[in-house]
Each structure stands twice: as structure tokens, then as C-alpha cells.
Design an enzyme around this catalytic site. Structure first.
Site, short mmCIF file in Angstrom:
data_model
loop_
_atom_site.label_atom_id
_atom_site.label_comp_id
_atom_site.label_asym_id
_atom_site.label_seq_id
_atom_site.Cartn_x
_atom_site.Cartn_y
_atom_site.Cartn_z
N TYR A 133 36.81 31.07 -8.70
CA TYR A 133 37.30 29.72 -8.35
C TYR A 133 36.25 28.98 -7.51
O TYR A 133 35.92 27.82 -7.80
CB TYR A 133 38.61 29.85 -7.58
CG TYR A 133 39.28 28.55 -7.24
CD1 TYR A 133 39.99 27.83 -8.19
CD2 TYR A 133 39.21 28.01 -5.95
CE1 TYR A 133 40.61 26.63 -7.87
CE2 TYR A 133 39.82 26.82 -5.62
CZ TYR A 133 40.52 26.13 -6.58
OH TYR A 133 41.13 24.94 -6.26
N LYS A 190 34.17 25.56 -8.44
CA LYS A 190 34.29 24.34 -7.63
C LYS A 190 32.93 23.93 -7.05
O LYS A 190 32.65 22.74 -6.91
CB LYS A 190 35.33 24.54 -6.53
CG LYS A 190 36.76 24.73 -7.08
CD LYS A 190 37.21 23.50 -7.85
CE LYS A 190 38.64 23.60 -8.34
NZ LYS A 190 39.07 22.38 -9.07
#
Ligand code: NAP
Length: 248
Positions: A156, A160
Site C-alpha cells: 500500500y 501511494k
């Protein structure tokens, strides 16, 4: 509230959570909004109904934006049906958290494709239209995890952080064509993605947040609507944290 009258805005992953709040806020500012979703047609329909009930204009469109062809076809359909595309909000996202030794390759691939490749897919197709229009806005929803990293979120956080690189590169590359690209980095916001974590860690999160409260999807939407508006016409390549001062 800034005016987005006459603008066409596409929000990916707008059937729930932060995307639904962004879609509703952009519509309240006057934009016609495309509510993209992956599987949850009923929820997307409810977002459209809610926007219409408030006097706004919206249409739901299904597409898996992590898939290159589906994302390209979504943007082509927007152009064909609505004539233009002024604002693209790359919001669709997911998590598959685990420590690296237990994280499966499929968890890495799914999160990178859903959170990062999707934004590249949609931006590539949108840039073609926006460059011809000589104007446009792209807003990527990243995360504080992409700025500071997070244990148990290697996939994740990497996705990002990748969105931040994409934002800055495109700002340099297509800025001369009148297109701004910015990123918004929320802290913890209660949604289906985070409800369990926030429930378990509420006191700690509040303690880590300078403004001593949990953020809301509306807090994020307010900044996105500003970035989509004429008021932000000289802002590009920026990462704006909407985290109450959690990551400083
Ligand atoms: P959410 O409530 O889980 O909603 C996710 C949305 O993305 C849903 O509308 C879902 O559609 C859609 N989606 C997922 N995969 C998709 C795909 N392949 N193609 C198209 N749509 C897809 O998530 P959220 O918390 O609102 O998060 C929204 C964004 O904010 C994400 O990028 C997330 O990483 C970011 N963010 C969230 C937080 C937070 O605390 N919540 C913090 C920082 C950043 P369906 O309904 O059809 O499944």
C-alpha cells in the site's frame, strides 16, 4: 464553495467512502460527475440518487480501472457521452495488509494495480483529451502512508508513494499544456477500508493528530473541490496532506 458549473468530473471508486464524498462535493459545486465503481452498482446508484436529490447531475459507470483497456474505454465513453473531461480524480483504492514475509505476490500485484496502475491508466487516457482541450485537472488520492511508510503496508505504501512520483512527473510533463496534477494525502478517515483499524486504535490516532480529532471524507472532499476549481489554477505538483497534522 468554488463554482464548477459546466465542468465534467470523473471520480474513480466513487460508490463508497471518500470517493462518494468527493463526487457529492464536486456535484454540489456544479460539476456533472461520473461515479465510477468496480462491483457495487447499488451503492453507486445511491450516490447518483443522492446527488440528484440535492439538485446535481451524475451518472454511474462501471469499470475496473486497474485494467488498461477498461480504464481507457471508461474515459472514451465519458468523452463520447459528455463531450469533454475537465477533472479526473484517481481515488479507487484498496488494501491487502500483511508483514512482508506473509504477504502473497497476489496481494502486492492487486494493491499496486488498483492504487497505482489505475491512476496511470486513467491519466494516460485523460491526458489525450485534456491536452487537446489545453486545460484539465488531475487529482490523485494518495495517503500519509505514501509519505512516511507504514509497517505491514509495504504494498500500500509503495503504491501511494508511487502516486506521488506520478503526480510530480506529470505536473512537469503536461503542465505546459495547461493541466494541473496534484495529490491529496488523507490521514485516517472512517470508511469500509479503515473502520476496523480506527475502532481499535481511535485513542492513539487522536493522540497522534495535532488537531485531536478523526478526519472525515468531507475534509478530503473540500480540498479536492478546491484543487478542481479555478481558485487553484496556479497549484500543481503538490502533495497536500489532509491529516489534521498527523505527519509533519
Ligand atoms: P473504500 O471505502 O474501500 O472504497 C473503495 C472504492 O474504490 C469503492 O468505490 C470501490 O468500488 C472502488 N474500487 C476498488 N477497486 C476498484 C477498481 N479496480 N476499479 C474501480 N473502482 C474500484 O475506500 P476509501 O477509504 O474511501 O478510500 C478511497 C481512497 O482514499 C483510496 O485510494 C485509499 O487508499 C485512500 N485513502 C483512504 C484513507 C482512509 O483512511 N480511508 C486514508 C488515506 C488514503 P466498489 O464499491 O464497486 O467495490
Amino acid at each position: 464553495m468554488p463554482s464548477l458549473n459546466g465542468k465534467i468530473a470523473l471520480v474513480t471508486g466513487a460508490s463508497r467512502g471518500i470517493g462518494a464524498a468527493i463526487a457529492t462535493d464536486l456535484a454540489a459545486a456544479g460539476a456533472t460527475v461520473i461515479v465510477n465503481y468496480l462491483a457495487n452498482a447499488e451503492a453507486a446508484g445511491q450516490v447518483v440518487s443522492q446527488i440528484e436529490a440535492l439538485g446535481g447531475s451524475a451518472v454511474a459507470m462501471q469499470a475496473d480501472v486497474s485494467d488498461f483497456d477498461e480504464a481507457s474505454n471508461l474515459i472514451k465513453t465519458v468523452k463520447k457521452d459528455l463531450g469533454q473531461l475537465d477533472v479526473l480524480v484517481n481515488n479507487a483504492g484498496t488494501t491487502r495488509d500483511n508483514v512482508i514475509m506473509l504477504m502473497k505476490e497476489a496481494d502486492w500485484d492487486l494493491v499496486i494495480d488498483t492504487n497505482l496502475k489505475s491512476a496511470w491508466n486513467c491519466s494516460r487516457a485523460a491526458a489525450r483529451i485534456m491536452m487537446r482541450q489545453r486545460k484539465g485537472r488531475i487529482i490523485n488520492i494518495t495517503s500519509v502512508a505514501g509519505i512516511s511508510g507504514n509497517a505491514g503496508q509495504s504494498n500500500y505504501s509503495a503504491s501511494k508513494a508511487g502516486l506521488i512520483g506520478l503526480t510530480k512527473s506529470l505536473a512537469k510533463e503536461i503542465g505546459p499544456r495547461g493541466i494541473t496534477i496534484n495529490a491529496v494525502a488523507p490521514g485516517f478517515v472512517p470508511t469500509d477500508l479503515t473502520n476496523d483499524i480506527i475502532e481499535d486504535m481511535k485513542d492513539t490516532i487522536i493522540e497522534l493528530t495535532s488537531l485531536r480529532r478523526i478526519g472525515s471524507a468531507q475534509d478530503v472532499a473540500n480540498v479536492v473541490t478546491f484543487l478542481a476549481s479555478d481558485a487553484a489554477s496556479f497549484v500543481t505538483g503538490q502533495v497536500i496532506a489532509v491529516d489534521g497534522g498527523m505527519v509533519l
